[in-house]
Design a protein around this motif. Structure first.
Motif, mmCIF file in Angstrom:
data_model
loop_
_atom_site.group_PDB
_atom_site.id
_atom_site.type_symbol
_atom_site.label_atom_id
_atom_site.label_comp_id
_atom_site.label_asym_id
_atom_site.label_seq_id
_atom_site.Cartn_x
_atom_site.Cartn_y
_atom_site.Cartn_z
ATOM 1 N N PHE A 226 0.817 -1.210 0.000
ATOM 2 C CA PHE A 226 0.000 0.000 0.000
ATOM 3 C C PHE A 226 0.852 1.262 0.000
ATOM 4 N N SER A 227 1.968 1.249 0.730
ATOM 5 C CA SER A 227 2.816 2.442 0.873
ATOM 6 C C SER A 227 3.896 2.554 -0.186
ATOM 7 N N SER A 228 4.053 1.495 -1.004
ATOM 8 C CA SER A 228 5.134 1.431 -2.001
ATOM 9 C C SER A 228 6.512 1.522 -1.353
ATOM 10 N N GLY A 229 6.598 1.239 -0.066
ATOM 11 C CA GLY A 229 7.881 1.263 0.628
ATOM 12 C C GLY A 229 8.393 2.655 0.925
ATOM 13 N N ILE A 230 7.552 3.689 0.780
ATOM 14 C CA ILE A 230 7.953 5.069 1.060
ATOM 15 C C ILE A 230 7.754 5.336 2.552
ATOM 16 N N PRO A 231 8.819 5.706 3.289
ATOM 17 C CA PRO A 231 8.684 5.881 4.744
ATOM 18 C C PRO A 231 7.575 6.825 5.159
ATOM 19 N N ARG A 232 7.394 7.920 4.431
ATOM 20 C CA ARG A 232 6.348 8.868 4.827
ATOM 21 C C ARG A 232 4.965 8.238 4.694
ATOM 22 N N LYS A 233 4.748 7.448 3.656
ATOM 23 C CA LYS A 233 3.468 6.777 3.483
ATOM 24 C C LYS A 233 3.287 5.684 4.523
ATOM 25 N N ILE A 234 4.384 5.031 4.884
ATOM 26 C CA ILE A 234 4.318 4.030 5.957
ATOM 27 C C ILE A 234 3.880 4.703 7.255
ATOM 28 N N ASN A 235 4.451 5.875 7.534
ATOM 29 C CA ASN A 235 4.083 6.611 8.745
ATOM 30 C C ASN A 235 2.596 6.949 8.756
ATOM 31 N N ASN A 236 2.095 7.436 7.619
ATOM 32 C CA ASN A 236 0.677 7.786 7.537
ATOM 33 C C ASN A 236 -0.213 6.584 7.832
ATOM 34 N N LEU A 237 0.111 5.460 7.195
ATOM 35 C CA LEU A 237 -0.705 4.264 7.375
ATOM 36 C C LEU A 237 -0.619 3.742 8.802
ATOM 37 N N MET A 238 0.596 3.643 9.336
ATOM 38 C CA MET A 238 0.768 3.068 10.668
ATOM 39 C C MET A 238 0.147 3.945 11.751
ATOM 40 N N ASP A 239 0.189 5.242 11.567
ATOM 41 C CA ASP A 239 -0.455 6.128 12.540
ATOM 42 C C ASP A 239 -1.955 5.862 12.581
#
Length: 354
Positions: A226-239
């Motif tokens: 879902f995040s394509s491995g982009i840390p900022r997108k990972i942060n958004n999803l995990m939050d």
């Protein structure tokens, strides 16, 4: 909100970069090593590029946090489309230089005097230019000219450029040959692998004081997809995942839980009632991330727009019918007036004849 529920001392996936929580993936270690190597050389340019959210600013902050302020005076600027004069003015501003007149000659004189004063104190200046892809060619060339400031054969100013991938195309321009010759190292940050994605998430949770096994292993492939491995997108999803877990009182997340959050972020209405194509919890371990990515994304405004369009159509049709009825009434009135006039005229003729 969810920190106390999971025993966290801070939000592990906040968007603001935290130098204390730097996750050194293989690519990030390489980029940081290039920056440190360039810093030790004391000359030339270091260029770090990457997609939005891959961690360029985080790396820059990590470097700045480790500098000795008694040896290196470092300043960071975030650029927009600055022309050469505006760039020089911003450099004067971040180094807190006073100028009597606002023109290019005065800016250059102030910068030169400041750099020479630092050299006499056995210090040197470092300039980090973030979002450097926004700079026009003339402004990057101005940075190259500043690198010519020397004292006893040693450069007085060193610049690091951090930018999105568009910066590579700018640097490869035929007019940038002299600048390219000054680049002593460059690195490109790409997305995290699935393994690094899992390590990143677990590291951030543990750094915030939480349990390492907060998510089932099967969740990480879904998060990476879902995040394509982009840390900022990972942060958004995990939050959002942690917030969802707090609201639903979840202690350990399964792929089913992560899927619910992904559906919410994707614009789908996530109800607590079962969905026909919902993956059963018992089979959640076998959920493939590609299946989640292929699900159609519903538009939450589609029904509203359809209803509004229907109302507008009905309103328009109603107005048309009203206009037609009005025309018919006017026509009938005109015909009645004509008939009355004809009768009056005939009466006048009859009266005259009589």
């Amino acid at each position: 909100m969810y920190e106390a529920y999971y025993g966290l001392k801070d939000r592990p996936f906040q968007l603001t970069p935290n130098p204390q929580w730097f996750f050194a993936s293989k690519l990030h270690k390489r980029a940081l090593a290039y920056l440190q190597y360039g810093l030790s050389q004391g000359e030339g340019f270091i260029v770090i590029t990457g997609d939005v959210g891959t961690g360029k600013t985080t790396i820059a902050n990590q470097l700045l946090a480790k500098l000795d302020p008694h040896q290196i005076i470092a300043r960071q600027i975030v650029t927009s489309k600055l022309n050469p004069d505006d760039l020089l003015r911003m450099i004067c501003s971040v180094f807190q230089l006073q100028v009597k007149e606002h023109n290019k000659a005065t800016y250059l004189e102030a910068i030169s005097a400041y750099l020479q004063a630092l050299a006499q104190q056995k210090k040197r200046a470092l300039l980090l230019v973030d979002e450097a892809q926004n700079l026009p060619l003339e402004s990057i060339e101005e940075l190259r000219m500043l690198s010519n400031f020397q004292l006893a054969g040693k450069p007085l100013l060193q610049s690091f450029l951090l930018g999105q991938n568009e910066l590579n195309a700018v640097i490869q321009s035929p007019h940038m040959e002299q600048f390219r010759q000054r680049i002593i190292a460059s690195s490109n940050l790409s997305a995290l692998s699935v393994e690094d994605c899992q390590a990143y998430i677990e590291y951030r949770i543990q750094a915030a004081g939480g349990p390492a096994a907060l998510l089932d292993n099967a969740c990480f492939a879904m998060i990476h997809q879902f995040s394509s491995g982009i840390p900022r997108k990972i942060n958004n999803l995990m939050d959002r995942v942690l917030l969802y877990g707090f609201l639903e009182e979840i202690k350990t997340f399964t792929p089913h839980d992560v899927q619910q959050v992904i559906q919410e972020i994707s614009g789908e209405v996530a109800n607590h009632t079962p969905v026909n194509n919902q993956v059963p919890v018992a089979a959640a371990q076998h959920v493939e991330a590609s299946a989640i990515a292929e699900q159609p994304v519903a538009n939450p405004y589609h029904a509203m727009l359809t209803e509004l369009s229907g109302l507008l159509d009905n309103s328009l049709q109603h107005k048309i019918r009203m206009a037609q009825q009005l025309d018919e009434l006017l026509t009938q009135q005109q015909q009645q007036v004509l008939k009355q006039n004809q009768h009056l005229n005939q009466d006048e003729v009859d009266n005259k004849n009589s």
